[in-house]
Design an enzyme around this catalytic site. Sequence first.
Site, PDB file in Angstrom:
ATOM      1  N   HIS A  67      22.334  64.096  58.196  1.00 40.03           N
ATOM      2  CA  HIS A  67      23.488  63.206  58.369  1.00 40.03           C
ATOM      3  C   HIS A  67      24.455  63.707  59.438  1.00 40.03           C
ATOM      4  O   HIS A  67      25.286  62.948  59.933  1.00 40.03           O
ATOM      5  CB  HIS A  67      24.215  62.988  57.026  1.00 40.03           C
ATOM      6  CG  HIS A  67      25.053  64.133  56.571  1.00 40.03           C
ATOM      7  ND1 HIS A  67      24.641  65.031  55.602  1.00 40.03           N
ATOM      8  CD2 HIS A  67      26.293  64.545  56.932  1.00 40.03           C
ATOM      9  CE1 HIS A  67      25.594  65.919  55.393  1.00 40.03           C
ATOM     10  NE2 HIS A  67      26.597  65.648  56.198  1.00 40.03           N
ATOM     11  N   ASP A 124      17.688  65.298  53.674  1.00 40.73           N
ATOM     12  CA  ASP A 124      18.874  65.526  54.499  1.00 40.73           C
ATOM     13  C   ASP A 124      18.750  66.802  55.322  1.00 40.73           C
ATOM     14  O   ASP A 124      19.688  67.582  55.433  1.00 40.73           O
ATOM     15  CB  ASP A 124      20.144  65.561  53.648  1.00 40.73           C
ATOM     16  CG  ASP A 124      21.405  65.369  54.489  1.00 40.73           C
ATOM     17  OD1 ASP A 124      21.290  64.835  55.603  1.00 40.73           O
ATOM     18  OD2 ASP A 124      22.494  65.758  54.031  1.00 40.73           O
ATOM     19  N   GLY A 167      33.008  69.577  57.369  1.00 42.46           N
ATOM     20  CA  GLY A 167      32.505  70.270  58.556  1.00 42.46           C
ATOM     21  C   GLY A 167      31.534  71.384  58.244  1.00 42.46           C
ATOM     22  O   GLY A 167      30.878  71.914  59.134  1.00 42.46           O
ATOM     23  N   ASN A 168      31.454  71.782  56.958  1.00 41.68           N
ATOM     24  CA  ASN A 168      30.509  72.814  56.544  1.00 41.68           C
ATOM     25  C   ASN A 168      29.094  72.273  56.399  1.00 41.68           C
ATOM     26  O   ASN A 168      28.161  73.039  56.167  1.00 41.68           O
ATOM     27  CB  ASN A 168      30.921  73.421  55.195  1.00 41.68           C
ATOM     28  CG  ASN A 168      31.909  74.543  55.343  1.00 41.68           C
ATOM     29  OD1 ASN A 168      33.075  74.315  55.627  1.00 41.68           O
ATOM     30  ND2 ASN A 168      31.451  75.765  55.157  1.00 41.68           N
ATOM     31  N   SER A 169      28.916  70.956  56.481  1.00 42.24           N
ATOM     32  CA  SER A 169      27.587  70.365  56.320  1.00 42.24           C
ATOM     33  C   SER A 169      26.605  70.999  57.285  1.00 42.24           C
ATOM     34  O   SER A 169      26.862  71.064  58.499  1.00 42.24           O
ATOM     35  CB  SER A 169      27.643  68.856  56.562  1.00 42.24           C
ATOM     36  OG  SER A 169      28.345  68.212  55.536  1.00 42.24           O
TER      37      SER A 169
END
Length: 471
Positions: free
Chosen positions: A111, A141, A215-217
């Site tokens: 994503h 993902d 933002g850690n994704s």
Amino acid sequence: MRSLVALPSVIGLVLLLLWAPLQAQERQVPASQAQVRLSFAPVVRAVVPAVVNIQTSRDVAGANRPFLNDPLLEFFFGQNRGRAPAERRVENSLGSGVILRGDGVVVTNNHVIEGADQITVILSDRRSFQAELLSRDERADLAFLKIDPGNETLPTLQLASSDALEVGDLVLAVGNPFGIGQTVTSGIVSATNRSAEGLERDVSFIQTDAAINPGNSGGALVDLDGQLVGINTAIFSRSGGSIGIGFAIPADLVRVRLQGAVSGNQEISRPWLGADLQSVDVGIAESLGMQSPRGVLVGRIWPDSAAAEARLLTGDVILSVDGAPVDDPASFGYRMALRPLGTPASLVVLRREEQIHLDVPRAAAPERPAPDLTTFGPEDALGGATVANMSPGFNERHGLDPFDTGVVVVEVRRRSRAAYMNLEVGDVIVGIDGREVRSVDELEEALPRRGRPFGLAVKSGGRLYQFRVTG
């Protein structure tokens, strides 16, 4: 008097000299309550160089003068005169990633890079590289990128065995939230083999209370040895901020997908059992004479599938896959995905209160019949619609019920004849004028010429609709 005054100074100097080496000693990871005042800094120093920032951009259509989109102007000057011309604008997004190979292979969340026209990977030393997409797994993902570091070998993180994690283990979440620079949070493993509505299928997540923000994704979840145990992917929060419920994709699944990515397999193929599965609840457990709810119950079985080949029966309860217990369809799919296609899976099955062992082949869902994508032109009775044959493989790739058969609508052009019929993507055409339709060929044969009325039977949202289409 001088000697008495000098004595404390000498003692102080000696103590200072003894204390200084202690202060200069390298800090260590806390290993016990007695060491709780020590630091995670050694782990962080080892991990941070392999965690990257990912920036993406894509061109999207938009109007930069919305005040011109005014109904009053349209009334006086016509529909198109008052409408601002569509202009292009650039949309940016941020995320994190982890370097897995020294030659520049990076893993992140799908994503994070979905729909991107340009992907930039920024290293911890602020150097930036343009990245190409190697492979992606939308359902898990995960996405794998490749950058070119030249002759340099980049720092990497070693993949740990996520199965070795236990609830209560200390973990660190490392990423680059909001593009503000490297950020580290600590926590514990709250749960393993976790699945929940809204999360990806075929993944048993690691749950942690380490703070994970948007933002850690794609960032790293590491253990105290500095090894990668998971890729941070999601948070449960109504506000969008961390509330101590975060999820990470286990490293064991990352390892399997990495092997496929570097071997050049862009298309992800999953093992397909060919059976409906559901979790065993208290009621089902009691009806089957089980002491407690566990395992997954087998429902419908597709003919000529892996389940049929292994002689699974409706009503069987699968307790484990390759020695690992499974408690829901997601954990079953995850265990099946941890080994390549073609290798058998060893199942422990409860059948009539007796445990038996079965070997099930890992095979991809078949695409029989072939999709036969067909688009109807403006002169056709279903003008503007694109349809395809359904099959287990096609349905799996498009998120449809694997057991559905027939002809599915995959695209409807705006302002077309099909659009005026209110046909939608995902609708299944099952009949024309009372004649059953099972393939695209049968649909083309049954459709009358444009201008002649006909009856249309469509399955949509689990319901069957029949209506008359006028010429």
